[in-house]
Write an enzyme that holds these catalytic residues in place. Structure first.
Site, mmCIF file in Angstrom:
data_model
loop_
_atom_site.group_PDB
_atom_site.id
_atom_site.type_symbol
_atom_site.label_atom_id
_atom_site.label_comp_id
_atom_site.label_asym_id
_atom_site.label_seq_id
_atom_site.Cartn_x
_atom_site.Cartn_y
_atom_site.Cartn_z
ATOM 1 N N ASP A 275 0.738 -0.860 0.132
ATOM 2 C CA ASP A 275 0.139 -0.281 -0.165
ATOM 3 C C ASP A 275 0.736 0.581 -0.217
ATOM 4 O OD1 ASP A 275 -3.003 0.874 0.010
ATOM 5 O OD2 ASP A 275 -2.727 1.173 2.024
ATOM 6 N N GLY A 276 0.458 2.296 -0.635
ATOM 7 C CA GLY A 276 0.716 4.124 -0.689
ATOM 8 C C GLY A 276 -0.311 4.280 0.060
ATOM 9 N N GLU B 86 2.552 3.819 -4.111
ATOM 10 C CA GLU B 86 1.872 2.889 -4.196
ATOM 11 C C GLU B 86 2.798 1.577 -5.434
ATOM 12 O OE1 GLU B 86 -0.911 1.043 -3.143
ATOM 13 O OE2 GLU B 86 -1.975 2.747 -3.195
ATOM 14 N N ASP C 81 -4.811 -2.505 -3.247
ATOM 15 C CA ASP C 81 -5.802 -2.101 -4.014
ATOM 16 C C ASP C 81 -5.296 -0.856 -5.070
ATOM 17 O OD1 ASP C 81 -3.909 0.790 -2.382
ATOM 18 O OD2 ASP C 81 -5.583 0.392 -0.865
ATOM 19 N N HIS D 213 -9.261 0.109 2.296
ATOM 20 C CA HIS D 213 -9.894 0.557 3.287
ATOM 21 C C HIS D 213 -11.270 -0.380 4.163
ATOM 22 C CE1 HIS D 213 -7.136 3.922 3.582
ATOM 23 N NE2 HIS D 213 -7.434 4.235 2.553
ATOM 24 N N ASP E 43 -2.154 -0.036 4.977
ATOM 25 C CA ASP E 43 -1.830 1.685 5.160
ATOM 26 C C ASP E 43 -1.881 2.244 6.184
ATOM 27 O OD1 ASP E 43 -4.136 3.737 4.017
ATOM 28 O OD2 ASP E 43 -5.238 3.182 5.854
#
Length: 156
Positions: free
Chosen positions: A11-12, A49, A71, A126, A136
């Protein structure tokens, strides 16, 4: 010799876009787990990301089969829909002849994709996916850190 199978979750995050950013990855292999993360003072969410995927794959010491969970539709589509191959073929220009954003990172990612057998899996961000939520938190923690280095590849 059998190729190792690895699960990688990435994740970024960016506080503002552009703004301070962070990336994170959780890797699992043969019952072991490793978390890694980092950040930059001024960057974009998309750069973080991509960098999360680069750092996850670069950590692997030998060619592996990798189930990579992200994501980021941007990263997944760039690889799976062959945007990356097209950009390279077109001299790093988009279909409308503009320079490809984040070229420096795409050029770092390609050899890692060539080395490993990567299968991308999209997860909704999320949405309670435990590993995505962990990444995250790690990425946002990095983005919130003081004294972050500059992202030398970022161009406004």
């Amino acid at each position: 010799m059998t190729m190792k199978n690895v699960q990688a979750f990435t994740d970024g995050s960016c506080l503002g876009n552009p703004g301070p950013g962070g990336w994170a990855a959780v890797l699992r292999c043969n019952g072991s787990e490793r978390e890694l993360s980092g950040g930059f003072a001024l960057t974009t969410n998309n750069r973080m990301e991509i960098l999360a995927v680069i750092e996850a794959l670069a950590l692997l010491k030998e060619p592996c089969g990798v189930d990579l969970y992200t994501d980021s539709q941007y990263v997944r589509n760039a690889v799976e829909k062959k945007w990356l191959a097209g950009w390279r073929r077109n001299g790093w220009k988009t279909s409308d002849k503009k320079p490809v954003k984040n070229r420096d990172l795409w050029e770092r990612l390609q050899p890692l994709l060539d080395l490993h057998q990567v299968r991308f899996h999209w997860v909704r961000g999320h949405s309670g996916h435990p590993e995505n939520e962990r990444c995250d938190v790690l990425a946002r923690t990095q983005a919130s850190s003081r004294g972050l280095p500059p992202d030398t590849g970022y161009r406004e």
